[in-house]
Motif scaffolding. Structure first.
Motif, short mmCIF file in Angstrom:
data_model
loop_
_atom_site.label_atom_id
_atom_site.label_comp_id
_atom_site.label_asym_id
_atom_site.label_seq_id
_atom_site.Cartn_x
_atom_site.Cartn_y
_atom_site.Cartn_z
N LEU A 144 -10.93 6.23 -0.79
CA LEU A 144 -12.19 6.41 -0.11
C LEU A 144 -12.76 5.05 0.31
CD1 LEU A 144 -13.88 9.15 -2.32
CD2 LEU A 144 -12.89 9.44 -0.04
N PRO A 145 -13.39 4.98 1.48
CA PRO A 145 -13.91 3.69 1.96
C PRO A 145 -14.87 3.06 0.95
CG PRO A 145 -13.96 5.31 3.71
CD PRO A 145 -13.60 6.06 2.47
N ALA A 146 -14.61 1.80 0.65
CA ALA A 146 -15.46 1.02 -0.25
C ALA A 146 -15.13 -0.45 -0.06
CB ALA A 146 -15.24 1.43 -1.71
N PHE A 147 -16.02 -1.29 -0.53
CA PHE A 147 -15.80 -2.75 -0.42
C PHE A 147 -16.25 -3.35 -1.75
CE2 PHE A 147 -15.14 -6.02 3.00
CZ PHE A 147 -15.11 -7.10 2.15
N VAL A 148 -15.29 -3.87 -2.50
CA VAL A 148 -15.56 -4.38 -3.85
C VAL A 148 -15.17 -5.85 -3.91
CG1 VAL A 148 -15.10 -4.13 -6.31
CG2 VAL A 148 -15.14 -2.10 -4.84
N ILE A 149 -16.07 -6.68 -4.46
CA ILE A 149 -15.77 -8.11 -4.67
C ILE A 149 -15.80 -8.38 -6.16
CG2 ILE A 149 -16.50 -10.49 -4.21
CD1 ILE A 149 -17.80 -9.55 -1.66
N VAL A 150 -14.71 -8.93 -6.70
CA VAL A 150 -14.63 -9.28 -8.10
C VAL A 150 -14.30 -10.77 -8.23
CG1 VAL A 150 -13.89 -6.96 -8.79
CG2 VAL A 150 -12.16 -8.67 -8.20
N GLY A 151 -14.56 -11.32 -9.42
CA GLY A 151 -14.26 -12.75 -9.63
C GLY A 151 -15.49 -13.58 -9.87
N LEU A 152 -16.51 -13.00 -10.54
CA LEU A 152 -17.73 -13.70 -10.93
C LEU A 152 -18.55 -14.19 -9.73
CD1 LEU A 152 -18.78 -14.05 -13.80
CD2 LEU A 152 -18.00 -16.41 -13.76
N PRO A 153 -18.85 -13.30 -8.75
CA PRO A 153 -19.73 -13.72 -7.65
C PRO A 153 -21.20 -13.61 -8.05
CG PRO A 153 -19.05 -11.46 -7.32
CD PRO A 153 -18.38 -11.92 -8.59
N ASP A 154 -22.06 -14.41 -7.41
CA ASP A 154 -23.48 -14.26 -7.65
C ASP A 154 -24.03 -13.19 -6.70
OD1 ASP A 154 -23.51 -15.54 -5.22
OD2 ASP A 154 -25.07 -16.97 -5.76
N ALA A 155 -25.36 -12.99 -6.72
CA ALA A 155 -25.94 -11.91 -5.92
C ALA A 155 -25.70 -12.13 -4.43
CB ALA A 155 -27.43 -11.80 -6.21
N ALA A 156 -25.89 -13.35 -3.94
CA ALA A 156 -25.70 -13.63 -2.52
C ALA A 156 -24.26 -13.39 -2.10
CB ALA A 156 -26.11 -15.06 -2.20
N LEU A 157 -23.32 -13.74 -2.95
CA LEU A 157 -21.91 -13.55 -2.64
C LEU A 157 -21.53 -12.07 -2.73
CD1 LEU A 157 -19.17 -14.61 -1.95
CD2 LEU A 157 -18.89 -15.42 -4.29
N SER A 158 -22.12 -11.33 -3.65
CA SER A 158 -21.83 -9.90 -3.76
C SER A 158 -22.25 -9.16 -2.50
CB SER A 158 -22.56 -9.31 -4.97
OG SER A 158 -22.07 -9.87 -6.18
N GLN A 159 -23.31 -9.63 -1.84
CA GLN A 159 -23.78 -8.99 -0.62
C GLN A 159 -22.89 -9.28 0.58
OE1 GLN A 159 -27.73 -10.57 -0.42
NE2 GLN A 159 -28.51 -9.26 -2.07
N ALA A 160 -21.87 -10.11 0.40
CA ALA A 160 -20.95 -10.42 1.49
C ALA A 160 -20.23 -9.17 1.97
CB ALA A 160 -19.93 -11.47 1.04
#
Length: 527
Positions: A29-45
């Protein structure tokens, strides 16, 4: 589909670490996940990248996208990873050449329309990538001049994600490039960092009227890298003297200039189009906080005024008006030459090797001692705002009296000094004398970690260095130590100033006269 890979840079202080950006697109299912200890600004990428790709004309597949930032244990902050994440996703989708994407380090923030926006800290990031062996770096077009200051790397400037995709072999409609222009760089907001205005040319030392002994003390401070305290009534010329100190300092070397430019970049200040070799000059207002002085920030740690003055001058006008906590925050960098800012997840270290110049009125009313109407307690309280430990770290202390008669009378034409008036020392001549003295000190200190007399440690100077003159040369200094008028730290600092005075005179070692002059500069005897 294969995993798409590229690289970016994570900054912590001036130190940069290469981060491998991996993207995997799976049939879920369509999703976009960022892992690897991002901060809030980076998670919003995830939202910026998908919208930017769609609006730029190179949309991502409507599937599950997983992005990993490796090493996962390294904290990663800010939006400068946007471009790398987008390129890795396009490579994983087979829309660009994976080999080309993996060979380039990417820096830049994405707008929702696909524009690549400038980011702070590009110069130290490019330096970190170059030192790690990477030679191709893609940056926002607005940061191209800044990145080009680093030699030995190929800088690829792009204005949009579409242009970046085309550079990596993507087959998209090139007509869309016409609607993108480079975004201007704006100074960072917040308490961070004043100074986005154009830098004024250095002011000339010849503008200073009279004060020959004070001018000589500034020459000594410049030649040895010594800190200065100027005390005197308002209008005596303290600010004028301090503002001319950078103009008599030697030009910076390439590595020093890059370090200064990197600190400006981290502070979010507009970069210069060429490497500026002039020493920096920082003069924060007395309402500055401790965070704006040494650096700080809860989300992104930025350098304060003290780190930005590295290899230059930090001038604190009306020093007693600064909060005590702000002044005391300078004691550690004055000794170590670095500023360490601790946060829960990381420690950022900035260089802070500057010359401190303090200027102060003698009392709240600011009048000459003979005219002062302040009660003795008020004078003592005012002067006690500068703590003893901070004063003890200052090598040159001078009283700056108010000029009561013109030191140079005008001639009939009104343009030239009268006959017999001494010629003023210009910044050019002073800088030449300073350069000669510094060269003598550097030759003497060859093979040590130090290059200026102020850098030497007291135990080394008196011990292994063998630079203690001894004998009759230090009799006056020994008596001052016995009487308790100076501390042991002050004793060592007087010896360092004596060596600087000797270097300016071209002497091979300090004499009794050099030590006496150094002690005079230390004790600040009124003129």
């Amino acid at each position: 589909m294969p995993v798409g890979r590229t690289r970016s840079v994570a900054l912590l202080g001036l130190a940069g670490s290469i981060v491998e950006v991996e993207a995997d697109i799976s049939s879920q299912l369509p999703a976009f996940v960022i892992v690897g200890l991002p901060d809030a600004a980076l998670s919003q990428a995830r939202d910026r990248v998908r919208s930017a790709a769609t609006n730029a004309g190179c949309p991502l597949p409507q599937r599950r996208v997983t992005v990993n930032l490796s090493p996962a244990s390294l904290p990663k902050q800010g939006s400068a990873f946007d471009l790398a994440i987008a390129v890795a996703c396009l490579a994983a989708a087979g829309l660009v050449d994976a080999t080309s994407a993996a060979d380039v380090v990417h820096l830049g923030e994405l707008g929702l329309d696909g524009r690549v926006r400038p980011v702070a800290g590009v110069l130290p990031a490019v330096l970190a990538a170059s030192r790690a062996g990477h030679r191709r770096i893609m940056v926002p077009a607005a940061n191209a001049d800044e990145a080009a200051l680093v030699t030995g790397v190929e800088v690829i400037a792009v204005g949009s994600l579409l242009e970046a995709a085309l550079r990596h072999g993507g087959r998209f409609d090139e007509q869309g490039l016409e609607r993108y222009t480079a975004a201007p760089i704006e100074a960072a907001g917040g308490d961070a960092m004043p100074g986005g205005c154009p830098v004024e040319p250095p002011r000339d030392l010849a503008d200073v009227s009279g004060h020959r002994a004070i001018v000589e003390s500034m020459l000594v401070a410049a030649a040895g890298g010594h800190h200065v305290f100027l005390e005197g009534p308002p209008g005596a010329g303290k600010t004028m003297l301090a503002s001319r100190l950078p103009g008599i300092l030697p030009e910076l070397g390439t590595e020093e200039a890059l370090e200064v430019a990197s600190l400006r970049s981290l502070a979010g200040l507009p970069p210069a189009r060429r490497l500026d070799l002039r020493p920096p000059f920082e003069a924060p207002h007395h309402t500055a906080t401790a965070a704006s002085m040494v650096g700080g920030g809860s989300r992104v740690i930025r350098p304060g005024a003290a780190p930005r003055a590295t290899h230059g001058v930090l001038f604190l006008d009306e020093a007693p008006e600064f909060p005590a906590a702000v002044l005391d925050s300078l004691r550690q960098p004055l000794e170590s030459g670095t500023v360490s800012i601790h946060r829960a997840g990381a420690v950022a270290v900035f260089p802070a090797r500057f010359q401190l110049v303090l200027a102060s009125n003698p009392c709240p009313c600011g009048a000459e001692p003979t005219e002062c109407t302040c009660p003795p307690n008020a004078r003592r309280r005012y002067q006690a705002r500068l703590s003893g430990p901070l004063r003890d770290r200052v090598d040159v202390r001078m009283w700056v009296p108010r000029i009561t008669t013109p030191p140079v009378a005008a001639s009939g034409s009104g343009d030239e000094p009268a006959r017999g008036a001494p010629a003023a020392l210009t910044s050019e001549l002073a800088r030449a004398r300073v350069a000669e003295a510094r060269a003598a000190a550097a030759s003497r200190l060859a093979g040590t970690p130090w290059r200026t007399n102020a850098d030497m440690t007291g135990p080394w100077l008196r011990g292994a260095g063998g630079l203690h003159p001894g004998g009759r040369a230090t009799e006056s200094l020994d008596r001052a130590l016995e009487r308790g008028t100076i501390t042991m730290r002050g004793y060592d600092r007087v010896l360092k100033v004596a060596w600087t005075v000797a270097d300016l005179d071209g002497a091979s070692a300090p004499t009794a006269d050099h030590v006496a002059r150094a002690l005079f500069f230390r004790q600040g005897v009124p003129q």
